[in-house]
Design a protein around this motif. Sequence first.
Motif, PDB file in Angstrom:
ATOM      1  N   VAL A  83      35.386  89.941  70.868  1.00 30.71           N
ATOM      2  CA  VAL A  83      36.117  89.645  72.102  1.00 30.71           C
ATOM      3  C   VAL A  83      35.850  88.187  72.418  1.00 30.71           C
ATOM      4  O   VAL A  83      34.718  87.717  72.268  1.00 30.71           O
ATOM      5  CB  VAL A  83      35.625  90.550  73.265  1.00 30.71           C
ATOM      6  CG1 VAL A  83      36.214  90.130  74.590  1.00 30.71           C
ATOM      7  CG2 VAL A  83      35.966  92.003  72.970  1.00 30.71           C
ATOM      8  N   PRO A  84      36.860  87.427  72.830  1.00 22.23           N
ATOM      9  CA  PRO A  84      36.627  86.012  73.143  1.00 22.23           C
ATOM     10  C   PRO A  84      35.498  85.843  74.171  1.00 22.23           C
ATOM     11  O   PRO A  84      35.420  86.580  75.163  1.00 22.23           O
ATOM     12  CB  PRO A  84      37.962  85.535  73.706  1.00 22.23           C
ATOM     13  CG  PRO A  84      38.975  86.491  73.148  1.00 22.23           C
ATOM     14  CD  PRO A  84      38.255  87.812  73.032  1.00 22.23           C
ATOM     15  N   TYR A  85      34.641  84.887  73.893  1.00 21.97           N
ATOM     16  CA  TYR A  85      33.496  84.600  74.755  1.00 21.97           C
ATOM     17  C   TYR A  85      33.898  84.409  76.219  1.00 21.97           C
ATOM     18  O   TYR A  85      33.267  84.985  77.106  1.00 21.97           O
ATOM     19  CB  TYR A  85      32.761  83.378  74.204  1.00 21.97           C
ATOM     20  CG  TYR A  85      31.541  82.938  74.960  1.00 21.97           C
ATOM     21  CD1 TYR A  85      30.529  83.827  75.302  1.00 21.97           C
ATOM     22  CD2 TYR A  85      31.384  81.610  75.317  1.00 21.97           C
ATOM     23  CE1 TYR A  85      29.395  83.415  75.973  1.00 21.97           C
ATOM     24  CE2 TYR A  85      30.249  81.177  75.994  1.00 21.97           C
ATOM     25  CZ  TYR A  85      29.264  82.086  76.318  1.00 21.97           C
ATOM     26  OH  TYR A  85      28.151  81.668  76.987  1.00 21.97           O
ATOM     27  N   PRO A  86      34.969  83.639  76.514  1.00 18.88           N
ATOM     28  CA  PRO A  86      35.350  83.483  77.927  1.00 18.88           C
ATOM     29  C   PRO A  86      35.650  84.820  78.607  1.00 18.88           C
ATOM     30  O   PRO A  86      35.320  85.007  79.770  1.00 18.88           O
ATOM     31  CB  PRO A  86      36.588  82.587  77.873  1.00 18.88           C
ATOM     32  CG  PRO A  86      36.445  81.826  76.601  1.00 18.88           C
ATOM     33  CD  PRO A  86      35.792  82.787  75.651  1.00 18.88           C
ATOM     34  N   GLU A  87      36.264  85.755  77.882  1.00 16.59           N
ATOM     35  CA  GLU A  87      36.564  87.056  78.481  1.00 16.59           C
ATOM     36  C   GLU A  87      35.273  87.794  78.828  1.00 16.59           C
ATOM     37  O   GLU A  87      35.159  88.422  79.890  1.00 16.59           O
ATOM     38  CB  GLU A  87      37.413  87.919  77.552  1.00 16.59           C
ATOM     39  CG  GLU A  87      37.733  89.268  78.164  1.00 16.59           C
ATOM     40  CD  GLU A  87      38.597  90.165  77.279  1.00 16.59           C
ATOM     41  OE1 GLU A  87      38.600  91.382  77.542  1.00 16.59           O
ATOM     42  OE2 GLU A  87      39.257  89.665  76.348  1.00 16.59           O
ATOM     43  N   VAL A  88      34.273  87.700  77.952  1.00 14.29           N
ATOM     44  CA  VAL A  88      32.993  88.358  78.221  1.00 14.29           C
ATOM     45  C   VAL A  88      32.321  87.715  79.431  1.00 14.29           C
ATOM     46  O   VAL A  88      31.742  88.403  80.270  1.00 14.29           O
ATOM     47  CB  VAL A  88      32.088  88.323  76.977  1.00 14.29           C
ATOM     48  CG1 VAL A  88      30.689  88.840  77.292  1.00 14.29           C
ATOM     49  CG2 VAL A  88      32.706  89.145  75.851  1.00 14.29           C
ATOM     50  N   LEU A  89      32.420  86.395  79.548  1.00 11.77           N
ATOM     51  CA  LEU A  89      31.836  85.715  80.713  1.00 11.77           C
ATOM     52  C   LEU A  89      32.480  86.185  82.015  1.00 11.77           C
ATOM     53  O   LEU A  89      31.800  86.378  83.019  1.00 11.77           O
ATOM     54  CB  LEU A  89      31.976  84.201  80.578  1.00 11.77           C
ATOM     55  CG  LEU A  89      31.115  83.538  79.506  1.00 11.77           C
ATOM     56  CD1 LEU A  89      31.455  82.057  79.386  1.00 11.77           C
ATOM     57  CD2 LEU A  89      29.638  83.736  79.780  1.00 11.77           C
ATOM     58  N   VAL A  90      33.785  86.383  81.995  1.00 12.44           N
ATOM     59  CA  VAL A  90      34.479  86.857  83.194  1.00 12.44           C
ATOM     60  C   VAL A  90      34.129  88.317  83.458  1.00 12.44           C
ATOM     61  O   VAL A  90      33.782  88.684  84.579  1.00 12.44           O
ATOM     62  CB  VAL A  90      36.006  86.659  83.077  1.00 12.44           C
ATOM     63  CG1 VAL A  90      36.739  87.364  84.208  1.00 12.44           C
ATOM     64  CG2 VAL A  90      36.340  85.174  83.077  1.00 12.44           C
ATOM     65  N   ARG A  91      34.189  89.146  82.431  1.00 11.64           N
ATOM     66  CA  ARG A  91      33.870  90.573  82.615  1.00 11.64           C
ATOM     67  C   ARG A  91      32.422  90.764  83.065  1.00 11.64           C
ATOM     68  O   ARG A  91      32.117  91.688  83.799  1.00 11.64           O
ATOM     69  CB  ARG A  91      34.136  91.354  81.340  1.00 11.64           C
ATOM     70  CG  ARG A  91      35.617  91.549  81.084  1.00 11.64           C
ATOM     71  CD  ARG A  91      35.816  92.529  79.947  1.00 11.64           C
ATOM     72  NE  ARG A  91      37.207  92.793  79.729  1.00 11.64           N
ATOM     73  CZ  ARG A  91      37.889  93.777  80.322  1.00 11.64           C
ATOM     74  NH1 ARG A  91      37.294  94.551  81.183  1.00 11.64           N
ATOM     75  NH2 ARG A  91      39.153  93.968  80.060  1.00 11.64           N
TER      76      ARG A  91
END
Length: 153
Positions: A83-91
């Motif tokens: 999963v893209p790192y930015p998505e994990v940061l937001v989630r």
Amino acid sequence: MKNSKRGTTPAPAHASTDPAEFGRWLAQRLESLGYNLSGPRSGGRSAFAEKSGLSPSTVTRLLRGEMPTDTRILRTLAEAIEVPYPEVLVRGGVLTHDELAAVQQPVTTDRITPEQAADQLGITDPAERKVFVNMAKTLRRTTPEEGEQQLAD
């Protein structure tokens, strides 16, 4: 989440995701990748820990929604679950959607040249680029007549 001597900090006040929600999302993602999380001895957590390089206790804490304050753990997680790192940061509540957008596409009040605009728009064909640059320069020089809106700015 502890604020210990190891350099961790508490989660930011603007965290947008409920930690339990993150744990549920991660569990669904791991199950979609084929990890069996149905029971404590199902082996899915251990298998994922081994594959990802995260410790089994870290995987358990993530699944419980106990968020790490070390973003390196989230980067490792992002790579392991594809999963893209930015998505994990937001989630994970490290960044909000608005903060991510501001970092990805910063708003600037500086004017850019027509050539820079062409670059940002990906206009590479020499003829199309020339037409675009000339049109932008023409629009920039045109002043609206009284009562009209200026569309170029």
